[in-house]
Write an enzyme that holds these catalytic residues in place. Structure first.
Site, mmCIF file in Angstrom:
data_model
loop_
_atom_site.group_PDB
_atom_site.id
_atom_site.type_symbol
_atom_site.label_atom_id
_atom_site.label_comp_id
_atom_site.label_asym_id
_atom_site.label_seq_id
_atom_site.Cartn_x
_atom_site.Cartn_y
_atom_site.Cartn_z
ATOM 1 C CD GLN A 247 -3.259 -4.403 6.898
ATOM 2 O OE1 GLN A 247 -3.077 -3.442 5.873
ATOM 3 N NE2 GLN A 247 -3.403 -5.810 6.086
ATOM 4 C CE LYS B 203 -3.439 -2.690 2.213
ATOM 5 N NZ LYS B 203 -4.879 -2.720 3.469
ATOM 6 C CG ASP C 272 -9.467 0.015 5.206
ATOM 7 O OD1 ASP C 272 -9.306 -0.431 4.469
ATOM 8 O OD2 ASP C 272 -8.413 -0.516 6.817
HETATM 9 N N1 GUN Z 1 -6.643 -7.382 5.833
HETATM 10 C C1 GUN Z 1 -7.040 -7.397 5.302
HETATM 11 N N2 GUN Z 1 -7.620 -7.181 4.462
HETATM 12 C C2 GUN Z 1 -7.375 -5.421 4.208
HETATM 13 C C3 GUN Z 1 -8.169 -4.463 4.464
HETATM 14 O O1 GUN Z 1 -8.456 -3.963 3.271
HETATM 15 N N3 GUN Z 1 -7.858 -3.373 5.561
HETATM 16 C C4 GUN Z 1 -7.255 -3.832 6.233
HETATM 17 N N4 GUN Z 1 -6.815 -2.608 7.301
HETATM 18 N N5 GUN Z 1 -6.624 -4.404 6.978
HETATM 19 C C5 GUN Z 1 -7.447 -5.885 5.814
#
Ligand code: GUN
Length: 297
Positions: free
Chosen positions: A99, A54, A122
């Site tokens: 995350q 990311k 998110d």
């Molecule tokens: N863990 C797995 N997929 C995601 C996501 O799209 N966002 C976040 N913050 N954690 C994740």
């Protein structure tokens, strides 16, 4: 693949989205770049890799990032929330992402609810999820929006179709069900949400015109789980140990070799839904930046 099964290349769709975000940012001639803050707890291999991807993508298209790493044996829910509150008040930070997964002592939902709704890139906070259910604009979770973008790109309309989703999380299953059942152009689907307590799973997945797998069972769903000519969207990404120098291969939930004999189209792993999640995060970050800076979002 003996019969002709189409590959739904998420990476190609992600590149189109990323180029749009990058181009729009360049045309805005802003005084400062957008900035997204990542909070990561611990050093779980997959989480480290996802956040790194990311950040790398953000930098490639002109978005800055901040990464805060916490010791899982020390950090408390309250401390995470305090960090989030600082970012909420920091005018140089546009988006905030925690995350998942977090250590089991920390409630991920409580932490997400501490993020200011206009920085919740998110879209897991109560306000944004509520707005999604209401059909109001807000931040939509990245993986579900990415799946809708994939369907749009390949002109696969979910309207009137039976979509079966094997996942009930806030990250994938619930928001995807909300999006696909909306009374809108890329909604109007009939959705079944399956989970670990669902009885007779093959009978359910066999009904799917569009099957979305996200349960972390590597290569589990073979030809016996799918209907001929179904569309298979594989969100699973499990690291399976092998003898390679890296130590693992990434496997989706679908048994690709077997299922691709039957279905009409399938997403590869890697190169399917994963890159779309990252691309949609960049789009949400640009949207957060516009909200923060009074551009029309
Ligand atoms: N863990 C797995 N997929 C995601 C996501 O799209 N966002 C976040 N913050 N954690 C994740």
């Amino acid at each position: 693949m003996s019969h002709s099964c189409k590959l739904l290349r998420g990476r190609v769709v992600a590149d189109v989205i990323l180029n749009k975000v990058k181009g729009e940012l360049q045309r805005m001639h802003c005084q400062r770049s957008p900035c997204v803050a990542f909070l990561r707890v611990g050093n779980d291999g997959a989480s480290v890799s996802y956040v790194a991807q990311k950040e790398k993508m953000a930098h490639a298209i002109g978005i800055k990032s901040i990464l805060k790493i916490f010791d899982p044996t020390q950090v408390t829910e309250t401390q995470l929330m305090e960090e989030i509150k600082k970012f909420n008040l920091d005018a140089s930070v546009d988006g905030i992402l925690v995350q998942a997964p977090l250590p089991k002592e920390i409630d991920f939902v409580n932490v997400c609810n501490a993020i200011a709704p206009n920085k919740d890139v998110d879209g897991f906070g109560a306000e944004n999820l509520g707005r999604l259910l209401q059909g109001k604009s807000g931040f939509t979770p990245c993986t579900p929006s990415g799946i809708v973008e994939l369907l749009k790109f390949y002109n696969i309309s979910p309207a009137g179709k039976h979509v079966v989703i094997v996942n009930r999380s806030l990250i994938v299953g619930k928001p995807l069900a909300a999006l696909l059942t909306q009374r809108s152009m890329w909604g109007n689907a009939t959705v079944t949400l399956c989970h670990s307590h669902s009885e007779n799973l093959p009978q359910l997945t066999q009904q799917a015109d569009i099957l979305v797998l996200a349960c972390g069972k590597p290569s589990y769903f073979d030809a016996n789980f799918v209907k001929p000519a179904a569309i298979l969207i594989d969100v699973g990404i499990t690291r399976v140990a092998d003898g390679s120098s890296r130590g693992y291969t990434l496997q989706g939930d679908a048994n690709f070799k077997s299922a691709s004999q039957i279905v009409q189209a399938i997403t590869p792993v890697p190169g399917g839904v994963g890159p779309l999640t990252v691309a949609l995060l960049m789009r949400n970050t640009l949207k957060a930046f516009k909200l923060q800076n009074n551009f029309a979002a």
